[in-house]
Design a protein around this motif. Sequence first.
Motif, PDB file in Angstrom:
ATOM      1  N   MET B   1       0.830  -1.200   0.000  1.00 48.64           N
ATOM      2  CA  MET B   1       0.000   0.000   0.000  1.00 48.64           C
ATOM      3  C   MET B   1       0.873   1.262   0.000  1.00 48.64           C
ATOM      4  O   MET B   1       0.409   2.326  -0.369  1.00 48.64           O
ATOM      5  N   GLY B   3       3.439   1.692  -1.923  1.00 49.82           N
ATOM      6  CA  GLY B   3       3.621   1.981  -3.341  1.00 49.82           C
ATOM      7  C   GLY B   3       2.432   2.746  -3.900  1.00 49.82           C
ATOM      8  O   GLY B   3       2.593   3.699  -4.677  1.00 49.82           O
ATOM      9  N   LEU B   4       1.239   2.343  -3.486  1.00 51.92           N
ATOM     10  CA  LEU B   4       0.028   3.008  -3.970  1.00 51.92           C
ATOM     11  C   LEU B   4      -0.050   4.439  -3.426  1.00 51.92           C
ATOM     12  O   LEU B   4      -0.370   5.380  -4.163  1.00 51.92           O
ATOM     13  N   ALA B   7       2.226   6.471  -5.368  1.00 54.33           N
ATOM     14  CA  ALA B   7       1.674   6.733  -6.709  1.00 54.33           C
ATOM     15  C   ALA B   7       0.654   7.864  -6.650  1.00 54.33           C
ATOM     16  O   ALA B   7       0.634   8.740  -7.523  1.00 54.33           O
ATOM     17  N   TYR B   8      -0.176   7.867  -5.609  1.00 53.95           N
ATOM     18  CA  TYR B   8      -1.168   8.942  -5.474  1.00 53.95           C
ATOM     19  C   TYR B   8      -0.480  10.287  -5.235  1.00 53.95           C
ATOM     20  O   TYR B   8      -0.928  11.318  -5.734  1.00 53.95           O
ATOM     21  N   ASP B  11       0.819  11.502  -8.343  1.00 56.27           N
ATOM     22  CA  ASP B  11      -0.272  11.852  -9.243  1.00 56.27           C
ATOM     23  C   ASP B  11      -0.682  13.320  -9.107  1.00 56.27           C
ATOM     24  O   ASP B  11      -1.291  13.882 -10.011  1.00 56.27           O
ATOM     25  N   ARG B 326     -11.413  10.754  -5.391  1.00 54.92           N
ATOM     26  CA  ARG B 326     -10.873   9.428  -5.679  1.00 54.92           C
ATOM     27  C   ARG B 326     -11.765   8.328  -5.109  1.00 54.92           C
ATOM     28  O   ARG B 326     -11.311   7.200  -4.918  1.00 54.92           O
ATOM     29  N   ASP B 329     -11.873   5.157  -7.200  1.00 53.12           N
ATOM     30  CA  ASP B 329     -10.625   4.390  -7.079  1.00 53.12           C
ATOM     31  C   ASP B 329     -10.623   3.559  -5.807  1.00 53.12           C
ATOM     32  O   ASP B 329     -10.258   2.379  -5.810  1.00 53.12           O
ATOM     33  N   LEU B 332     -12.927   0.767  -5.934  1.00 52.08           N
ATOM     34  CA  LEU B 332     -12.349  -0.300  -6.759  1.00 52.08           C
ATOM     35  C   LEU B 332     -11.335  -1.123  -5.961  1.00 52.08           C
ATOM     36  O   LEU B 332     -11.270  -2.351  -6.085  1.00 52.08           O
ATOM     37  N   LEU B 333     -10.553  -0.421  -5.147  1.00 49.43           N
ATOM     38  CA  LEU B 333      -9.593  -1.144  -4.293  1.00 49.43           C
ATOM     39  C   LEU B 333     -10.325  -2.139  -3.402  1.00 49.43           C
ATOM     40  O   LEU B 333      -9.869  -3.273  -3.208  1.00 49.43           O
ATOM     41  N   MET B 336     -11.331  -5.019  -5.390  1.00 44.87           N
ATOM     42  CA  MET B 336     -10.175  -5.872  -5.693  1.00 44.87           C
ATOM     43  C   MET B 336      -9.740  -6.696  -4.487  1.00 44.87           C
ATOM     44  O   MET B 336      -8.827  -7.500  -4.583  1.00 44.87           O
ATOM     45  N   ALA B 338      -9.085  -5.251  -1.264  1.00 43.85           N
ATOM     46  CA  ALA B 338      -8.448  -4.509  -0.164  1.00 43.85           C
ATOM     47  C   ALA B 338      -9.447  -4.378   0.986  1.00 43.85           C
ATOM     48  O   ALA B 338     -10.637  -4.151   0.749  1.00 43.85           O
ATOM     49  N   THR B 339      -8.959  -4.543   2.181  1.00 47.08           N
ATOM     50  CA  THR B 339      -9.848  -4.398   3.340  1.00 47.08           C
ATOM     51  C   THR B 339     -10.036  -2.913   3.648  1.00 47.08           C
ATOM     52  O   THR B 339      -9.287  -2.061   3.153  1.00 47.08           O
ATOM     53  N   GLN B 342      -6.865  -1.566   5.031  1.00 48.20           N
ATOM     54  CA  GLN B 342      -5.818  -1.300   4.028  1.00 48.20           C
ATOM     55  C   GLN B 342      -6.072   0.038   3.317  1.00 48.20           C
ATOM     56  O   GLN B 342      -5.138   0.801   3.075  1.00 48.20           O
TER      57      GLN B 342
END
Lengths: 222, 428
Positions: B1, B3-4, B7-8, B11, B326, B329, B332-333, B336, B338-339, B342
């Motif tokens: 997380m 890394g994410l 990334a944000y 962004d 967001r 997003d 979507l996590l 996918m 993600a709790t 998370q």
Amino acid sequence: MQLSVAQVGLSYGDRPVLKDVSFTLAAQDSALLLGPSGSGKSSLLNIVCGLQTPDSGTVTLGDSVVASASGVADSDEARRRSMGIIFQTLRLVSALTLRGNLLLAQKLQSGAHDPDLIESTLLKLGIAHRSEARPFELSQGEAQRAAIARALVVKPKLLIADEPTSSLDAANTQKVASLLLELAKDAGASLLVATHDDRLTPYFANTMTLSEGTLEHAKVSA
Amino acid sequence: MIGLALAYLRDRPLTTALNVLLLTISVAMLILLLQLGNQASERFERDARGVDLVVGAKGSPLQLILSSVFHVDQPTGNVPYSSLALLRRDPAVARAVPLALGDNFRGYRIVGTDESFADLYNTEIAQGRSFDEPLEAVFGASVGAQTGAKLGQLFVGSHGLQEDEGGDQGHDHAPFEVVGILEPTGTVVDRLILTSYETVWDVHGIEHDHDHDHEGHDHADESEEDEGEDEAVEDGPQILQAEGSGLEEELTALLVTYRNASGAIRIPSLINRQTEMQSAVPATETARLLSLLGASIDGIRLFAWLLAITGGLAIFVALLNMARTREGDLALLRVMGATRVQVFATVIMEGVITAFLGAILGWLAAHGLIVLATSSFATLSDLGLQAWAFEPMEGVLLLSVLAIGAVAALIPAWRVYNIDPAQTLARS
């Protein structure tokens, strides 16, 4: 892994949305869930994905309870471990590249990366050359295939697609339907496609129609 | 997380950069204040250790302390040489260290003193020996390292206490010889050049009684040697001797250590009332200096903390805005796999990473500024500021800034934690 939806009911206030819906999808089988807008299709799909709690009934995937009226369910874990979900609009995480999205999906699912599976999936879907593109840089078609790739790279036991062909012409609708069936078969996953697009009917052996919250089964020969 | 979260942050580079900049400035200010305050206090304490009283010419007592103990200001004047004997005779005085200032070599002060100076500062010789003969000098450790001086090398002092002050007033007629280099002491001594006070008199053409301190030294020989050297450096010495013939034996200041508490009661008043000299207590003057600086430092510190809180608020606003824009997003996590925890942690990480970047850059900026300042301003350099010294409080400060980042992210993270993916999907 068998998906069982048993006597699922849901109401929004006094308005019933799903009425005692039950069906079974055998392991590695595929089914089409047809229904017009407002038929309760999206609500049923949310419950099957464990994103919404039904008022009655239970959804199980293999031994895991995905959704239950009692609220006792392991939705996050079941979704993470066993499902690949393709939504019509929410396709990719905006801050990551296509490859970054696929890596994140794998990381969330198993805590590990499988770059080979990512490469082969991207190649199969014809978007390997777009792997470093950000979501806003992808065309509509590429984004749709990217969403399919994200759902597949987690080696799902159940692949769920919501309106995968809504904005496609006939030729592309055929391509996407064939692709989903082929990829699900290759992955050994069950496939459940929810749509209002009856052009998909010929491609599926099992078709269910949801009308005003009630499920009608129909077996159609391809 | 993580890394994410990164990334944000990448962004929205401008927002991230501005938030980091705010925290960088505040952290740099806080660390600078901490470093300068602590190092100055420590330095003052270390340099003044063992000095109970400073006796010098009348004037500002703070100036007397700064010039005689910390060697960062001009002396207030001179006192008669006889005052040394007067103090040493007093039974309440354990030690009186004479100081004769006036010259420098490349900005390092040349201090005329005697062996009692070594006792006061517990100096030890690293190379060579202590000064004994006229025009012999011992370099402090930093002076030795900075000038690259070797034993036996000659150097010429310049008039004044700072480089260039004397400009063209070099004492070419009286070159010093480096006979020793001291071990580092961590005090002002490291930046001094020590010689006998008689040498300082000699260099300035002050005639004096050669018998009183040159233990067993044959001054007749010395005079001959001096004359020999003088001839080699043109006519300077004769002029200086002629000019200096009327000057008296004087010292710049005396550093006094009491033998017992009675000295502290009697000696200062004795000096202040019954002589033309003044006495100053280093502890009192240092405390006064720090209290004078204290109000300004507190004001700047408050401003820096306000800046840090502003940085936290900026992070809060950015993340709150992010939580809204967001939402898809984040839903979507969840889809996918993600709790909630998370997704919550991703937002907290964004706040903490922003704060971490601000903290690290601020720390580097503060220490970099100290390097720049000490190399640009002689006064700061003279204070002996250590650019890369780590204060334990810096750790606390950096953790506080990380906490600000985490707290700023709490409410946005809580909103994200409560996102209902199904509702978000329905809306989208």
